[in-house]
Design a protein around this motif. Structure first.
Motif, PDB file in Angstrom:
ATOM      1  N   TYR A  32     -39.388  34.093   1.093  1.00  0.00           N
ATOM      2  CA  TYR A  32     -37.970  34.097   0.713  1.00  0.00           C
ATOM      3  C   TYR A  32     -37.817  35.021  -0.480  1.00  0.00           C
ATOM      4  O   TYR A  32     -38.593  34.929  -1.435  1.00  0.00           O
ATOM      5  N   VAL A  33     -36.827  35.915  -0.421  1.00  0.00           N
ATOM      6  CA  VAL A  33     -36.613  36.912  -1.475  1.00  0.00           C
ATOM      7  C   VAL A  33     -35.176  36.828  -1.971  1.00  0.00           C
ATOM      8  O   VAL A  33     -34.237  36.872  -1.171  1.00  0.00           O
ATOM      9  N   ALA A  34     -35.004  36.719  -3.283  1.00  0.00           N
ATOM     10  CA  ALA A  34     -33.660  36.704  -3.869  1.00  0.00           C
ATOM     11  C   ALA A  34     -33.079  38.115  -3.816  1.00  0.00           C
ATOM     12  O   ALA A  34     -33.768  39.093  -4.092  1.00  0.00           O
ATOM     13  N   GLU A  35     -31.812  38.211  -3.451  1.00  0.00           N
ATOM     14  CA  GLU A  35     -31.158  39.522  -3.336  1.00  0.00           C
ATOM     15  C   GLU A  35     -30.774  40.116  -4.680  1.00  0.00           C
ATOM     16  O   GLU A  35     -30.497  41.309  -4.765  1.00  0.00           O
ATOM     17  N   ASP A  36     -30.761  39.311  -5.739  1.00  0.00           N
ATOM     18  CA  ASP A  36     -30.324  39.824  -7.038  1.00  0.00           C
ATOM     19  C   ASP A  36     -31.494  40.218  -7.944  1.00  0.00           C
ATOM     20  O   ASP A  36     -31.375  40.229  -9.160  1.00  0.00           O
ATOM     21  N   ILE A  37     -32.640  40.592  -7.348  1.00  0.00           N
ATOM     22  CA  ILE A  37     -33.765  41.080  -8.139  1.00  0.00           C
ATOM     23  C   ILE A  37     -33.826  42.602  -8.066  1.00  0.00           C
ATOM     24  O   ILE A  37     -33.087  43.221  -7.305  1.00  0.00           O
ATOM     25  N   ASP A  38     -34.716  43.187  -8.843  1.00  0.00           N
ATOM     26  CA  ASP A  38     -34.911  44.636  -8.875  1.00  0.00           C
ATOM     27  C   ASP A  38     -35.171  45.163  -7.460  1.00  0.00           C
ATOM     28  O   ASP A  38     -36.060  44.668  -6.770  1.00  0.00           O
ATOM     29  N   PRO A  39     -34.398  46.152  -7.009  1.00  0.00           N
ATOM     30  CA  PRO A  39     -34.572  46.703  -5.654  1.00  0.00           C
ATOM     31  C   PRO A  39     -35.984  47.218  -5.372  1.00  0.00           C
ATOM     32  O   PRO A  39     -36.436  47.182  -4.234  1.00  0.00           O
ATOM     33  N   GLN A  40     -36.693  47.666  -6.396  1.00  0.00           N
ATOM     34  CA  GLN A  40     -38.074  48.111  -6.192  1.00  0.00           C
ATOM     35  C   GLN A  40     -38.965  46.943  -5.767  1.00  0.00           C
ATOM     36  O   GLN A  40     -39.828  47.087  -4.915  1.00  0.00           O
ATOM     37  N   LEU A  41     -38.747  45.785  -6.389  1.00  0.00           N
ATOM     38  CA  LEU A  41     -39.516  44.594  -6.007  1.00  0.00           C
ATOM     39  C   LEU A  41     -39.160  44.155  -4.589  1.00  0.00           C
ATOM     40  O   LEU A  41     -40.040  43.787  -3.815  1.00  0.00           O
ATOM     41  N   THR A  42     -37.875  44.207  -4.283  1.00  0.00           N
ATOM     42  CA  THR A  42     -37.433  43.829  -2.943  1.00  0.00           C
ATOM     43  C   THR A  42     -38.092  44.704  -1.890  1.00  0.00           C
ATOM     44  O   THR A  42     -38.658  44.199  -0.916  1.00  0.00           O
ATOM     45  N   SER A  43     -38.055  46.007  -2.091  1.00  0.00           N
ATOM     46  CA  SER A  43     -38.633  46.907  -1.096  1.00  0.00           C
ATOM     47  C   SER A  43     -40.147  46.740  -1.003  1.00  0.00           C
ATOM     48  O   SER A  43     -40.727  46.826   0.081  1.00  0.00           O
ATOM     49  N   LYS A  44     -40.796  46.438  -2.125  1.00  0.00           N
ATOM     50  CA  LYS A  44     -42.248  46.260  -2.131  1.00  0.00           C
ATOM     51  C   LYS A  44     -42.659  45.018  -1.321  1.00  0.00           C
ATOM     52  O   LYS A  44     -43.572  45.086  -0.507  1.00  0.00           O
ATOM     53  N   ILE A  45     -41.977  43.896  -1.543  1.00  0.00           N
ATOM     54  CA  ILE A  45     -42.364  42.666  -0.835  1.00  0.00           C
ATOM     55  C   ILE A  45     -41.978  42.753   0.643  1.00  0.00           C
ATOM     56  O   ILE A  45     -42.708  42.279   1.508  1.00  0.00           O
ATOM     57  N   ILE A  46     -40.858  43.390   0.955  1.00  0.00           N
ATOM     58  CA  ILE A  46     -40.455  43.529   2.359  1.00  0.00           C
ATOM     59  C   ILE A  46     -41.461  44.405   3.108  1.00  0.00           C
ATOM     60  O   ILE A  46     -41.874  44.073   4.219  1.00  0.00           O
ATOM     61  N   ALA A  47     -41.893  45.497   2.491  1.00  0.00           N
ATOM     62  CA  ALA A  47     -42.896  46.366   3.119  1.00  0.00           C
ATOM     63  C   ALA A  47     -44.206  45.607   3.332  1.00  0.00           C
ATOM     64  O   ALA A  47     -44.842  45.724   4.386  1.00  0.00           O
ATOM     65  N   LEU A  48     -44.586  44.796   2.360  1.00  0.00           N
ATOM     66  CA  LEU A  48     -45.806  44.003   2.460  1.00  0.00           C
ATOM     67  C   LEU A  48     -45.698  42.974   3.589  1.00  0.00           C
ATOM     68  O   LEU A  48     -46.637  42.791   4.368  1.00  0.00           O
ATOM     69  N   CYS A  49     -44.542  42.337   3.688  1.00  0.00           N
ATOM     70  CA  CYS A  49     -44.318  41.362   4.756  1.00  0.00           C
ATOM     71  C   CYS A  49     -44.391  42.034   6.128  1.00  0.00           C
ATOM     72  O   CYS A  49     -45.004  41.499   7.059  1.00  0.00           O
ATOM     73  N   GLU A  50     -43.763  43.193   6.249  1.00  0.00           N
ATOM     74  CA  GLU A  50     -43.786  43.910   7.530  1.00  0.00           C
ATOM     75  C   GLU A  50     -45.201  44.351   7.884  1.00  0.00           C
ATOM     76  O   GLU A  50     -45.621  44.274   9.032  1.00  0.00           O
ATOM     77  N   GLN A  51     -45.955  44.776   6.898  1.00  0.00           N
ATOM     78  CA  GLN A  51     -47.336  45.208   7.107  1.00  0.00           C
ATOM     79  C   GLN A  51     -48.222  44.055   7.594  1.00  0.00           C
ATOM     80  O   GLN A  51     -49.104  44.244   8.421  1.00  0.00           O
TER      81      GLN A  51
END
Length: 82
Positions: A32-51
């Motif tokens: 679960y990822v909060a939408e109001d965090i730093d976009p760099q963190l969001t993109s990093k965890i989403i890429a990791l999840c997809e990987q």
């Protein structure tokens, strides 16, 4: 969040470092990822999840995610452990 009770009952790792480590080691079933965090963190965890083929869900605020996890402060992200 619709499954607040479910997150409180599940074994969860809360926070950026713990969540990323849990995904990297293959122990996360969902993130679960909060939408109001730093976009760099969001993109990093989403890429990791997809990987690692881990389902992720966005939550509107850190405050709501923290509440869903049963803690009194906001949480940037959380991983449900398998």
């Amino acid at each position: 969040m619709s499954n607040e009770k479910g997150l409180q009952d599940a074994h969860v790792k809360i926070g950026t470092k713990q969540t990323m480590r849990t995904v990297q080691t293959g122990m996360a079933s969902e993130v679960y990822v909060a939408e109001d965090i730093d976009p760099q963190l969001t993109s990093k965890i989403i890429a990791l999840c997809e990987q690692h083929n881990v389902k992720y869900t966005k939550v509107d605020t850190m405050k709501n995610l923290g509440k869903a996890c049963g803690i009194g402060v906001g949480a940037a992200m959380a991983a449900v452990v398998k």
